[in-house]
Design a protein around this motif. Structure first.
Motif, PDB file in Angstrom:
ATOM      1  N   UNK A   1       0.816  -1.200   0.000  1.00  0.00           N
ATOM      2  CA  UNK A   1       0.000   0.000   0.000  1.00  0.00           C
ATOM      3  C   UNK A   1       0.858   1.261   0.000  1.00  0.00           C
ATOM      4  N   UNK A   2       2.141   1.090  -0.061  1.00  0.00           N
ATOM      5  CA  UNK A   2       3.053   2.217  -0.009  1.00  0.00           C
ATOM      6  C   UNK A   2       3.002   3.014  -1.300  1.00  0.00           C
ATOM      7  N   UNK A   3       2.809   4.312  -1.232  1.00  0.00           N
ATOM      8  CA  UNK A   3       2.811   5.134  -2.448  1.00  0.00           C
ATOM      9  C   UNK A   3       4.133   5.044  -3.211  1.00  0.00           C
ATOM     10  N   UNK A   4       5.217   4.728  -2.512  1.00  0.00           N
ATOM     11  CA  UNK A   4       6.522   4.661  -3.178  1.00  0.00           C
ATOM     12  C   UNK A   4       6.599   3.485  -4.145  1.00  0.00           C
ATOM     13  N   UNK A   5       5.947   2.373  -3.857  1.00  0.00           N
ATOM     14  CA  UNK A   5       6.052   1.187  -4.704  1.00  0.00           C
ATOM     15  C   UNK A   5       4.872   1.040  -5.659  1.00  0.00           C
ATOM     16  N   UNK A   6       3.848   1.851  -5.502  1.00  0.00           N
ATOM     17  CA  UNK A   6       2.671   1.737  -6.356  1.00  0.00           C
ATOM     18  C   UNK A   6       3.058   1.885  -7.830  1.00  0.00           C
ATOM     19  N   UNK A   7       3.937   2.776  -8.126  1.00  0.00           N
ATOM     20  CA  UNK A   7       4.392   2.977  -9.508  1.00  0.00           C
ATOM     21  C   UNK A   7       5.085   1.738 -10.056  1.00  0.00           C
ATOM     22  N   UNK A   8       5.839   1.075  -9.213  1.00  0.00           N
ATOM     23  CA  UNK A   8       6.525  -0.153  -9.618  1.00  0.00           C
ATOM     24  C   UNK A   8       5.515  -1.210 -10.030  1.00  0.00           C
ATOM     25  N   UNK A   9       4.482  -1.442  -9.202  1.00  0.00           N
ATOM     26  CA  UNK A   9       3.492  -2.474  -9.498  1.00  0.00           C
ATOM     27  C   UNK A   9       2.672  -2.113 -10.734  1.00  0.00           C
ATOM     28  N   UNK A  10       2.371  -0.852 -10.891  1.00  0.00           N
ATOM     29  CA  UNK A  10       1.648  -0.428 -12.098  1.00  0.00           C
ATOM     30  C   UNK A  10       2.510  -0.630 -13.344  1.00  0.00           C
ATOM     31  N   UNK A  11       3.782  -0.378 -13.225  1.00  0.00           N
ATOM     32  CA  UNK A  11       4.704  -0.565 -14.352  1.00  0.00           C
ATOM     33  C   UNK A  11       4.809  -2.047 -14.714  1.00  0.00           C
ATOM     34  N   UNK A  12       4.939  -2.909 -13.706  1.00  0.00           N
ATOM     35  CA  UNK A  12       4.998  -4.350 -13.963  1.00  0.00           C
ATOM     36  C   UNK A  12       3.706  -4.850 -14.610  1.00  0.00           C
ATOM     37  N   UNK A  13       2.592  -4.340 -14.146  1.00  0.00           N
ATOM     38  CA  UNK A  13       1.306  -4.717 -14.709  1.00  0.00           C
ATOM     39  C   UNK A  13       1.235  -4.330 -16.186  1.00  0.00           C
ATOM     40  N   UNK A  14       1.700  -3.146 -16.504  1.00  0.00           N
ATOM     41  CA  UNK A  14       1.690  -2.686 -17.901  1.00  0.00           C
ATOM     42  C   UNK A  14       2.635  -3.525 -18.764  1.00  0.00           C
ATOM     43  N   UNK A  15       3.771  -3.926 -18.220  1.00  0.00           N
ATOM     44  CA  UNK A  15       4.715  -4.789 -18.957  1.00  0.00           C
ATOM     45  C   UNK A  15       4.082  -6.147 -19.258  1.00  0.00           C
ATOM     46  N   UNK A  16       3.341  -6.693 -18.270  1.00  0.00           N
ATOM     47  CA  UNK A  16       2.659  -7.966 -18.494  1.00  0.00           C
ATOM     48  C   UNK A  16       1.630  -7.835 -19.616  1.00  0.00           C
ATOM     49  N   UNK A  17       0.856  -6.779 -19.564  1.00  0.00           N
ATOM     50  CA  UNK A  17      -0.146  -6.552 -20.611  1.00  0.00           C
ATOM     51  C   UNK A  17       0.518  -6.403 -21.976  1.00  0.00           C
TER      52      UNK A  17
END
Length: 181
Positions: free
Chosen positions: A103-119
């Motif tokens: 839930x950390x705002x610092x890592x949210x961008x990382x997870x969104x980026x990984x999600x976009x790479x998977x897509x």
């Protein structure tokens, strides 16, 4: 983007339809039997896939589903996004997007980026590629058993018995009379 069972089952079922649609519409009952997915679950998935134009349905006897577009125009990301309900990409701030753990705002961008790479990766894989891969592996396309190469030998049935016994009281009496003489 989460790789859910719902998405995996949707891809599996779409691949099954793509492999067999040359024989006409493919029934969900036959997909269910081959892939061990309940018919009611497949109905839910195919309703969403049909809404997105990925499959088309035919009603009546001999009805079922066929691809709504050519297999080389359908990619895995489209299938996943069609069945996920929210478009497959939860909002960046939602608990689903972060699984509640990150839930950390610092890592949210990382997870969104990984999600976009998977897509992005899934957009590069077409249903046609999966069909060709399965055909190269030698997948069987019909439900009939594979015929044996040897001709089956005709098995000899029991031979009818020939009975020399009398079949009535009168025949028995006549037989006894001749056997005593």
């Amino acid at each position: 983007m989460r790789l859910t069972t719902k998405g995996r089952f949707a891809v599996t079922a779409m691949l099954d339809v793509a492999l067999r649609e040359r024989g006409g519409p493919v029934s969900l009952a036959s997909v269910s039997q081959r892939q061990q997915i309940s018919v009611s679950y497949l109905e839910q998935l195919f309703s969403r896939l049909r809404q997105r134009g990925l499959v088309r349905s035919t009603r009546g006897p001999g009805g079922g589903y066929a691809l709504g577009q050519p297999a080389d125009k359908i990619n895995l990301a489209e299938i996943f996004l069609a069945v996920e309900g929210t478009g497959g990409q939860p909002d960046a701030g939602s608990a689903e997007a972060t699984d509640g753990e990150f839930d950390e705002p610092m890592t949210r961008g990382l997870w969104n980026s990984l999600s976009e790479k998977m897509l992005e990766h899934m957009r590069g894989i077409t249903l046609r590629q999966l069909v060709l891969e399965q055909l190269a592996k030698g997948v069987l396309l019909d439900d009939t058993p594979v015929p044996s190469k040897k001709p089956m030998l005709k098995q000899a049935g029991p031979k009818p018995m020939r009975v020399n016994a009398p079949n009535s009281v009168f025949a028995l009496a006549a037989w006894l009379a001749t056997s005593r003489s």
